[in-house]
Design a protein around this motif. Structure first.
Motif, short mmCIF file in Angstrom:
data_model
loop_
_atom_site.label_atom_id
_atom_site.label_comp_id
_atom_site.label_asym_id
_atom_site.label_seq_id
_atom_site.Cartn_x
_atom_site.Cartn_y
_atom_site.Cartn_z
N ARG A 163 0.76 -1.22 -0.05
CA ARG A 163 -0.10 0.02 -0.09
C ARG A 163 0.96 1.21 -0.21
O ARG A 163 0.56 2.34 -0.80
CB ARG A 163 -0.89 -0.04 1.01
CG ARG A 163 -1.90 1.19 1.24
CD ARG A 163 -3.14 1.03 1.75
NE ARG A 163 -2.69 0.88 3.27
CZ ARG A 163 -3.59 0.27 4.08
NH1 ARG A 163 -5.05 0.18 3.79
NH2 ARG A 163 -2.95 -0.05 5.50
N ASP A 164 1.83 1.35 0.72
CA ASP A 164 2.81 2.55 0.91
C ASP A 164 3.27 2.77 -0.51
O ASP A 164 3.45 3.89 -0.81
CB ASP A 164 3.82 2.35 1.97
CG ASP A 164 3.17 2.75 3.26
OD1 ASP A 164 1.96 3.15 3.42
OD2 ASP A 164 4.07 2.31 4.35
N GLN A 187 0.59 4.12 -2.56
CA GLN A 187 0.21 5.55 -2.43
C GLN A 187 1.27 6.47 -3.22
O GLN A 187 1.17 7.37 -3.76
CB GLN A 187 0.39 5.61 -0.77
CG GLN A 187 0.00 7.04 -0.57
CD GLN A 187 -1.41 7.53 -0.69
OE1 GLN A 187 -2.21 6.90 -0.04
NE2 GLN A 187 -1.95 8.42 -1.31
N ALA A 209 0.61 6.64 -6.88
CA ALA A 209 -0.66 7.43 -7.07
C ALA A 209 -0.18 8.77 -6.92
O ALA A 209 -0.95 9.76 -7.73
CB ALA A 209 -1.63 7.12 -6.19
N ASP A 210 0.72 9.19 -6.14
CA ASP A 210 1.10 10.31 -5.89
C ASP A 210 2.15 10.81 -6.85
O ASP A 210 2.61 12.01 -6.72
CB ASP A 210 1.93 10.81 -4.31
CG ASP A 210 0.86 10.64 -3.29
OD1 ASP A 210 -0.22 10.59 -3.79
OD2 ASP A 210 1.26 10.29 -2.14
N GLN A 238 0.65 4.73 -12.99
CA GLN A 238 0.29 5.89 -11.70
C GLN A 238 -1.10 5.87 -11.86
O GLN A 238 -2.06 5.71 -10.92
CB GLN A 238 0.86 7.16 -12.18
CG GLN A 238 2.36 6.91 -11.93
CD GLN A 238 3.21 8.40 -12.05
OE1 GLN A 238 2.59 9.18 -12.92
NE2 GLN A 238 4.37 8.67 -11.58
N LYS A 296 -4.23 4.87 -8.91
CA LYS A 296 -5.26 5.61 -8.18
C LYS A 296 -6.43 4.84 -8.24
O LYS A 296 -7.22 4.92 -7.10
CB LYS A 296 -5.28 6.89 -9.13
CG LYS A 296 -4.11 8.16 -8.76
CD LYS A 296 -4.33 9.15 -9.68
CE LYS A 296 -2.91 10.12 -9.52
NZ LYS A 296 -2.68 10.71 -10.81
N LEU A 302 -5.92 2.05 -5.48
CA LEU A 302 -5.53 2.11 -3.99
C LEU A 302 -6.41 1.82 -2.93
O LEU A 302 -6.06 1.17 -1.94
CB LEU A 302 -4.91 3.74 -4.16
CG LEU A 302 -4.23 3.99 -2.65
CD1 LEU A 302 -3.16 3.23 -2.70
CD2 LEU A 302 -3.81 5.51 -3.04
N ARG A 347 -6.45 -1.76 -1.70
CA ARG A 347 -5.39 -2.34 -1.22
C ARG A 347 -5.33 -2.45 0.46
O ARG A 347 -5.69 -1.88 1.08
CB ARG A 347 -4.17 -1.54 -1.42
CG ARG A 347 -3.33 -1.73 -2.90
CD ARG A 347 -2.53 -2.79 -2.81
NE ARG A 347 -2.84 -3.70 -3.97
CZ ARG A 347 -2.24 -4.71 -4.65
NH1 ARG A 347 -1.15 -4.99 -4.27
NH2 ARG A 347 -2.76 -5.40 -5.53
#
Lengths: 326, 368
Positions: free
Chosen positions: A263-264, A267, A270-271, A314, A318, A321, A324
């Motif tokens: 997940r991290d 993230q 996605a960022d 990416q 999104k 996410l 997850r």
């Protein structure tokens, strides 16, 4: 929070009783197939990354669901601890032993002991390098070479039309199957584009601190870095910190490719700080329990079972996410 | 053997060879890659390989300082790595669970709780060693094994990620220099002041040389031994904050893994005997710097991961041999050396025996 502190205090109190005992606390107690339930001894690598903890949780949860009694040990990334754990499972006469080998070699002796005790062995997630394939029943896990290839292929597509692409590689634990195979698969895939060069490659031990320290050194010793290829998300996350501290923008100035998709990592993808993640699915608990039941009942199982996996850009991150769990 | 010449005094202090080793390592790096020594200002702070060495070496330095005092009392603390993990785990869990996970208040409260818990762990170690009388290596082994488990309990086995600017400052922040090295140097200055400008250092050494004789001479040997374990645990706690804050995450399994070995090595490279007694804080700091420089060297010279450990071992052996007068004599084929009667304890630990005015005084204290 207070519950955790209570647990910590309880741990300290318990430690009084442990004086002088090193590590292996699971030496006593009988397993056994007397009552018909299956007992599985599982020797985990450790909890070196978010991926691993998700893997552990999946195995523990699905064992409970499948009604399999699970004896679990954590080797803290040390082969000798894993061998000790496997020996203790043999002594306890469990019905089936499963483990993720820390490194590829050096397992023949202990696996032979298991074979002589007629305890079937299932490898999960990582393979062993042994000529005698009769030492284990099956190997359930990802194809790491394939993962490395997927990462390399994305980079080749991405680098079309560029004259020079310098890559630094953050390897996993030296000697571990995923580190060896992901390196190999990646190297194979980037042969298709001669402008892609791996200018530095070091181990970050699959940890964030390791990834950060190695990346800090790379940034100073290599003036031009275009791409970071990290063998797992955590090292990639460490590299992001190092790149930011150097005043560059991760994902823009330096592109980042990682493997795992925890997940991290998702993230960060996605960022926009990571550019591409190859998934390595840790949720192989249910498949493992199925295989264990079949093996214990003497049914035939395929020698190699590959887990299902995909890749994320990416945009896809999104969308994925919110789902997850690990 | 009292000499007033500064160079002789420096040589007698045992700092010469660690310093030479450190400079040789740095020089080797500079030769391979001249930009190694380059420094520039990046976003208002210094940036360069040397800064990295200071920043990443700070946790080892702090732990080695604590370890140095423990070793001076003839003890050893194997649990510091586990304390590092616990400290980071407690702080990150607290911050993640706080009402305002990005506020400075949460960060300071979390760090306060973590350091308090570390002090308790140090009390526990000290209790086992000084009161119950268990061998230090066994007494601290208890926490070394159990501690990581406690950290895993606190984090539920997960890596806990926090986004807290105030907490980030401890390990990744800069005030021109990395905040972590400023903390480490401040602690070093404090310890040097407290132990060298008062009698405390002498008392610690005398306890290390002969606890029973020190007690009979009227020293509170038990309190002194107890205190050094608490200090070592607090140092480890602060180092744990640095390590976890550097990556803004608590990793119960890997934070501080094997750092106790690095700390012990730093103390030994710095010229402190594992047999207790005379200790060198400056030497310990140098030792920690050598270890971190070695790690950075491996990364920046591009030494293959497969041979990294062998490379490190060769350098460490070379440094240790350089420090041993006997080995130096053999290496340099020098025979013109004054014979000093060997100290059996120091011999047993494989360390040279060095007699200075300080240790001579201690022996007087120790044998009433």
């Amino acid at each position: 929070m207070s519950k955790r502190f209570l647990a910590a205090v309880a741990g300290v109190v318990l430690a009084v009783g442990l004086t002088g005992c090193g590590g292996d606390s699971s030496a006593s107690g009988g397993g056994g197939s007397d009552d018909g339930t299956i007992t599985m001894g599982f020797a985990q690598v450790g909890a070196e990354s978010g991926w691993r903890t998700a893997n552990t949780k999946s195995i523990q949860d699905s064992a409970k669901e499948a009604g399999i009694e699970l004896k679990f040990s954590d080797a803290q990334q040390k082969q000798e601890n894993q061998i000790k754990a496997i020996r203790s499972y043999i002594q306890q006469k469990v019905d089936v032993i499963a483990f993720s080998p820390v490194v590829e070699t050096g397992w023949d002796a202990v696996l032979l002991e298991a074979k002589r005790a007629n305890i079937p062995v299932i490898l999960t997630d990582r393979a062993v390098d042994s000529e005698d394939t009769s030492l284990y029943k099956t190997f359930l896990g990802s194809d790491f070479v394939e993962e490395g290839k997927k990462a390399g292929e994305w980079l080749v597509k991405e680098s079309a039309g560029k004259s020079e692409v310098n890559v630094v590689e953050l390897q996993g634990t030296t000697g571990a199957a995923p580190a060896i195979d992901r390196k190999e698969g990646f190297a194979e895939a980037i042969k298709a584009a001669p402008q892609i060069k791996v200018v530095a490659s070091q181990t970050g031990d699959f940890t964030r601190s390791g990834g950060k320290q190695v990346m800090e050194a790379f940034l100073k010793s290599n003036p031009k870095i275009d791409v970071v290829y990290a063998h797992n998300d955590d090292m990639g996350l460490g590299a992001i910190e190092a790149i930011e501290a150097a005043g560059k923008k991760p994902g823009v100035d330096i592109k980042i490719i990682t493997v795992d998709a925890v997940r991290d990592g998702m993230q960060a993808l996605a960022d926009g700080k990571i550019n591409f993640i190859v998934e390595c699915n840790p949720l192989l608990g249910p498949q493992l329990m199925d295989l264990a039941k079949k093996v214990v009942n003497g049914e035939q199982v395929p020698e190699r079972v590959v887990t299902e996996e995909t890749t994320f850009t990416q945009e896809q991150a999104k969308a994925e996410l919110p789902n997850r769990k690990y | 053997m009292t000499s007033t010449r500064p160079l002789d005094r420096f040589r007698a202090s045992g700092l010469l060879w660690p310093l030479v080793a450190l400079l040789v390592l740095l020089a080797a790096n500079a030769v391979v890659r001249p930009s190694f020594l380059a420094l520039r200002i990046q976003d208002g702070h210094l940036y360069g390989s040397l800064v990295d060495i200071l920043k990443n070496g700070a946790p080892t330095m702090l732990i080695a300082l604590g370890m140095c005092l423990v070793i001076a009392t003839r003890g050893i603390d194997l649990s510091v790595g586990a304390v590092v993990a616990i400290s980071g785990a407690v702080t990150c869990s607290y911050i993640a669970g706080a009402g305002d996970p990005t506020g400075a208040g949460a960060a300071f409260a979390g760090m306060g709780i973590a350091l308090a818990l570390c002090a308790v762990l140090g009390l526990w170690n000290g209790f086992l060693v000084a009161v119950v009388g268990i061998q230090p290596i066994i007494a601290t082994l208890v926490l070394m094994t159990a501690g990581r488990g406690i950290a895993m309990l606190i984090t539920d086995g997960q890596i806990i990620t926090v986004r807290n600017p105030a907490y980030r400052t401890v390990g990744a922040g800069f005030l021109l220099l990395p905040v972590s090295i400023l903390i480490a140097v401040a602690v070093f200055a404090l310890v040097a002041l407290v132990t060298r400008r008062t009698a405390l250092g002498l008392l610690i050494e005398s306890v290390g040389i002969n606890p029973e004789a020190s007690r009979l001479a009227g020293l509170r040997a038990r309190t002194i031994r107890w205190t050094v374990y608490v200090f070592a645990a607090i140092c480890a706690g602060v180092a744990g904050l640095m390590i976890s804050s550097n990556v803004s995450a608590a990793d119960a399994n890997n934070a501080g893994l094997w750092i106790e070995m690095d700390a012990i090595l730093a103390v030994v490279i710095g010229g402190t005997s594992l047999a207790g007694g005379r200790y060198s804080l400056t030497g310990t700091m140098l030792g920690a710097l050598i270890i971190q420089t070695l790690t950075t060297t491996v990364y920046s010279m591009g030494i293959a991961p497969e041979i990294t450990l062998v490379f490190k071992a060769v350098v460490v052996i070379a440094v240790c041999l350089l420090q041993a007068p006997k080995a130096r004599a053999v290496l340099l084929r020098r025979t013109r050396r004054r014979h000093t009667p060997p100290d059996p304890d120091a011999e047993a630990a494989g360390r040279p025996s060095t007699h200075t005015p300080t240790s001579a005084m201690v022996e007087k204290v120790a044998q009433p």
